[in-house]
Design an enzyme around this catalytic site. Structure first.
Site, PDB file in Angstrom:
ATOM      1  N   SER A  19      27.748-103.720  70.119  1.00  0.00           N
ATOM      2  CA  SER A  19      28.938-103.173  69.471  1.00  0.00           C
ATOM      3  C   SER A  19      30.025-103.007  70.521  1.00  0.00           C
ATOM      4  O   SER A  19      29.770-102.457  71.595  1.00  0.00           O
ATOM      5  CB  SER A  19      28.623-101.822  68.823  1.00  0.00           C
ATOM      6  OG  SER A  19      29.767-101.283  68.197  1.00  0.00           O
TER       7      SER A  19
ATOM      8  N   HIS B  33      40.422-100.827  73.617  1.00  0.00           N
ATOM      9  CA  HIS B  33      41.769-100.273  73.487  1.00  0.00           C
ATOM     10  C   HIS B  33      42.532-100.611  74.761  1.00  0.00           C
ATOM     11  O   HIS B  33      42.078-100.309  75.875  1.00  0.00           O
ATOM     12  CB  HIS B  33      41.709 -98.760  73.282  1.00  0.00           C
ATOM     13  CG  HIS B  33      40.987 -98.355  72.035  1.00  0.00           C
ATOM     14  ND1 HIS B  33      41.541 -98.519  70.791  1.00  0.00           N
ATOM     15  CD2 HIS B  33      39.756 -97.791  71.848  1.00  0.00           C
ATOM     16  CE1 HIS B  33      40.695 -98.069  69.877  1.00  0.00           C
ATOM     17  NE2 HIS B  33      39.596 -97.631  70.489  1.00  0.00           N
TER      18      HIS B  33
ATOM     19  N   HIS C 134      37.648-105.238  67.798  1.00  0.00           N
ATOM     20  CA  HIS C 134      36.293-104.746  67.512  1.00  0.00           C
ATOM     21  C   HIS C 134      35.396-105.947  67.259  1.00  0.00           C
ATOM     22  O   HIS C 134      35.812-106.944  66.660  1.00  0.00           O
ATOM     23  CB  HIS C 134      36.315-103.841  66.271  1.00  0.00           C
ATOM     24  CG  HIS C 134      34.973-103.717  65.593  1.00  0.00           C
ATOM     25  ND1 HIS C 134      34.654-104.421  64.446  1.00  0.00           N
ATOM     26  CD2 HIS C 134      33.882-102.990  65.910  1.00  0.00           C
ATOM     27  CE1 HIS C 134      33.425-104.118  64.080  1.00  0.00           C
ATOM     28  NE2 HIS C 134      32.924-103.267  64.954  1.00  0.00           N
TER      29      HIS C 134
ATOM     30  N   ASN D  10      30.938-106.735  66.529  1.00  0.00           N
ATOM     31  CA  ASN D  10      29.531-106.370  66.614  1.00  0.00           C
ATOM     32  C   ASN D  10      28.669-107.432  65.942  1.00  0.00           C
ATOM     33  O   ASN D  10      29.124-108.128  65.028  1.00  0.00           O
ATOM     34  CB  ASN D  10      29.253-104.985  66.012  1.00  0.00           C
ATOM     35  CG  ASN D  10      29.273-104.980  64.505  1.00  0.00           C
ATOM     36  OD1 ASN D  10      28.255-105.234  63.856  1.00  0.00           O
ATOM     37  ND2 ASN D  10      30.434-104.709  63.928  1.00  0.00           N
ATOM     38  N   THR D  11      27.471-107.584  66.449  1.00  0.00           N
ATOM     39  CA  THR D  11      26.457-108.406  65.798  1.00  0.00           C
ATOM     40  C   THR D  11      25.143-107.654  65.898  1.00  0.00           C
ATOM     41  O   THR D  11      24.893-106.950  66.887  1.00  0.00           O
ATOM     42  CB  THR D  11      26.311-109.791  66.457  1.00  0.00           C
ATOM     43  OG1 THR D  11      26.037-109.635  67.854  1.00  0.00           O
ATOM     44  CG2 THR D  11      27.578-110.618  66.294  1.00  0.00           C
ATOM     45  N   ARG D  12      24.295-107.808  64.899  1.00  0.00           N
ATOM     46  CA  ARG D  12      23.061-107.017  64.879  1.00  0.00           C
ATOM     47  C   ARG D  12      22.011-107.682  63.994  1.00  0.00           C
ATOM     48  O   ARG D  12      22.319-108.476  63.105  1.00  0.00           O
ATOM     49  CB  ARG D  12      23.340-105.606  64.346  1.00  0.00           C
ATOM     50  CG  ARG D  12      23.862-105.607  62.913  1.00  0.00           C
ATOM     51  CD  ARG D  12      24.327-104.236  62.456  1.00  0.00           C
ATOM     52  NE  ARG D  12      24.971-104.309  61.156  1.00  0.00           N
ATOM     53  CZ  ARG D  12      26.247-104.645  60.965  1.00  0.00           C
ATOM     54  NH1 ARG D  12      27.025-104.920  62.007  1.00  0.00           N
ATOM     55  NH2 ARG D  12      26.755-104.700  59.754  1.00  0.00           N
TER      56      ARG D  12
ATOM     57  N   HIS E 298      41.947-115.832  63.972  1.00  0.00           N
ATOM     58  CA  HIS E 298      41.303-116.280  62.732  1.00  0.00           C
ATOM     59  C   HIS E 298      40.787-117.710  62.855  1.00  0.00           C
ATOM     60  O   HIS E 298      39.737-118.045  62.287  1.00  0.00           O
ATOM     61  CB  HIS E 298      42.264-116.148  61.559  1.00  0.00           C
ATOM     62  CG  HIS E 298      42.294-114.767  60.980  1.00  0.00           C
ATOM     63  ND1 HIS E 298      41.407-114.358  60.004  1.00  0.00           N
ATOM     64  CD2 HIS E 298      43.079-113.692  61.251  1.00  0.00           C
ATOM     65  CE1 HIS E 298      41.654-113.105  59.683  1.00  0.00           C
ATOM     66  NE2 HIS E 298      42.664-112.669  60.426  1.00  0.00           N
TER      67      HIS E 298
ATOM     68  N   HIS F 262      42.812 -94.069  52.044  1.00  0.00           N
ATOM     69  CA  HIS F 262      43.705 -92.914  51.979  1.00  0.00           C
ATOM     70  C   HIS F 262      45.079 -93.217  52.595  1.00  0.00           C
ATOM     71  O   HIS F 262      46.017 -92.440  52.413  1.00  0.00           O
ATOM     72  CB  HIS F 262      43.066 -91.689  52.650  1.00  0.00           C
ATOM     73  CG  HIS F 262      42.867 -91.820  54.128  1.00  0.00           C
ATOM     74  ND1 HIS F 262      41.724 -92.347  54.676  1.00  0.00           N
ATOM     75  CD2 HIS F 262      43.658 -91.467  55.171  1.00  0.00           C
ATOM     76  CE1 HIS F 262      41.820 -92.320  55.997  1.00  0.00           C
ATOM     77  NE2 HIS F 262      42.987 -91.785  56.325  1.00  0.00           N
TER      78      HIS F 262
ATOM     79  N   GLY G 269      20.196 -90.348  64.419  1.00  0.00           N
ATOM     80  CA  GLY G 269      19.920 -89.640  65.660  1.00  0.00           C
ATOM     81  C   GLY G 269      20.166 -90.410  66.932  1.00  0.00           C
ATOM     82  O   GLY G 269      19.661 -90.032  67.995  1.00  0.00           O
TER      83      GLY G 269
END
Length: 286
Positions: free
Chosen positions: A108, A112, A122, A124-126, A156, A186, A269
């Site tokens: 991950s 900035h 950003h 991430n791969t998982r 892109h 929001h 956790g």
């Protein structure tokens, strides 16, 4: 009894770790090439999860290129709590009530930048495993405070190149998923200019799904580094910095309120500092 997925778990975890190493080296190279003083360096801290596993938290703060960047790798396992079980069951993962064990590994990254003209990013791969299913997820999205159309197009294009080699429908599907996933309800707007996002990828061909996930990881540096190199020399004003800090506020809101990975990490956790490394060092709200 040996789990037939054990060797696949080991391969995936090792590859994510290798990708982490390569990105850390590339980012420190940027610091070397564009710093006129002491270049930034990552501080690497082992992390642990109380119920099993851990990882490496690699964070650079106060660099000449990167104001704050984290590149985390993890391999964790254990038993999902009741809330996480319900969330998995709602996504269609079978067998959660009968056997809530899990294993997960991935990388991950959130960067900035010092220069407001250089985009935040950003990636991430998982891989995620439960006794009832195994799948891949990930993606990458660009988050400029000051958008340049050519930067958006380049990013892109690299994401599309990675997708097109593995499925004709992957890029339109995963671009649309990113547009939906990285929307901030929001605020009524996207948190950036998008990219790709996918989850629960299990086509029945593990090798093909792993190869695609590797392609997404491989596409990251060619998609991002040229934009950083292009923008680092752009002069900026305090007004530009103000725009950047306000945009960081939007980014922080999204990650704390909506991001699936943040919620999962805290609920299961994992080390809170590692989970929240995505937050910017300084942000502003009007």
């Amino acid at each position: 009894m040996t789990d037939p997925f054990d060797s696949r778990k080991a391969r995936a975890a090792a590859w994510f770790h290798t990708l982490r190493d390569r990105i850390v080296a590339a980012f420190e190279d940027l610091e070397d090439r564009f710093s006129d003083g002491q270049p930034g360096r990552f501080q690497v801290t082992p992390t642990t999860r109380a119920d099993g596993g851990g990882g490496l938290m690699s964070v650079m703060r106060g660099g000449k290129v990167f104001e704050k960047v984290g590149v985390n790798w993890s391999e964790v396992h254990g038993v999902l709590g009741e809330k996480a079980q319900r969330a998995m069951a709602a996504r269609g993962v079978p067998g959660m009530a009968e056997d809530p064990r899990f294993w997960a590994s991935g990388i991950s990254l959130v960067a900035h930048m010092v220069n407001p003209h250089a985009p935040a990013v950003h990636m991430n791969t998982r891989m995620f495993w439960t006794p009832g299913a195994a799948w891949f997820g990930g993606g990458s999205d660009l988050n400029p405070a000051i958008e340049y159309a050519e930067d958006t197009a380049h990013f892109h294009a690299e994401m599309q190149r990675a997708c097109d080699a593995h499925g004709a429908d992957y890029y339109p599907r995963f671009k649309a998923w990113a547009d939906e996933y990285f929307f901030v309800p929001h605020r009524g707007r996207a948190r950036g200019v998008g990219g790709i996002f996918y989850d629960d990828l299990n086509t029945g061909d593990w090798e093909a799904d792993f190869a695609f996930t590797q392609a997404v990881g491989e596409a990251f540096l060619p998609a991002f580094v040229p934009l950083t190199e292009r923008r680092l020399g752009t002069a900026w004003t305090e007004a530009d910095k103000d725009v950047q800090l306000i945009h960081r506020g939007l980014y922080a809101e999204y990650n704390l309120v909506y991001d699936r990975g943040t919620k999962f990490g805290l609920e299961t956790g994992h080390d809170a500092n590692a989970v929240l490394m995505s937050l910017p060092p300084v942000a502003k709200w009007t």
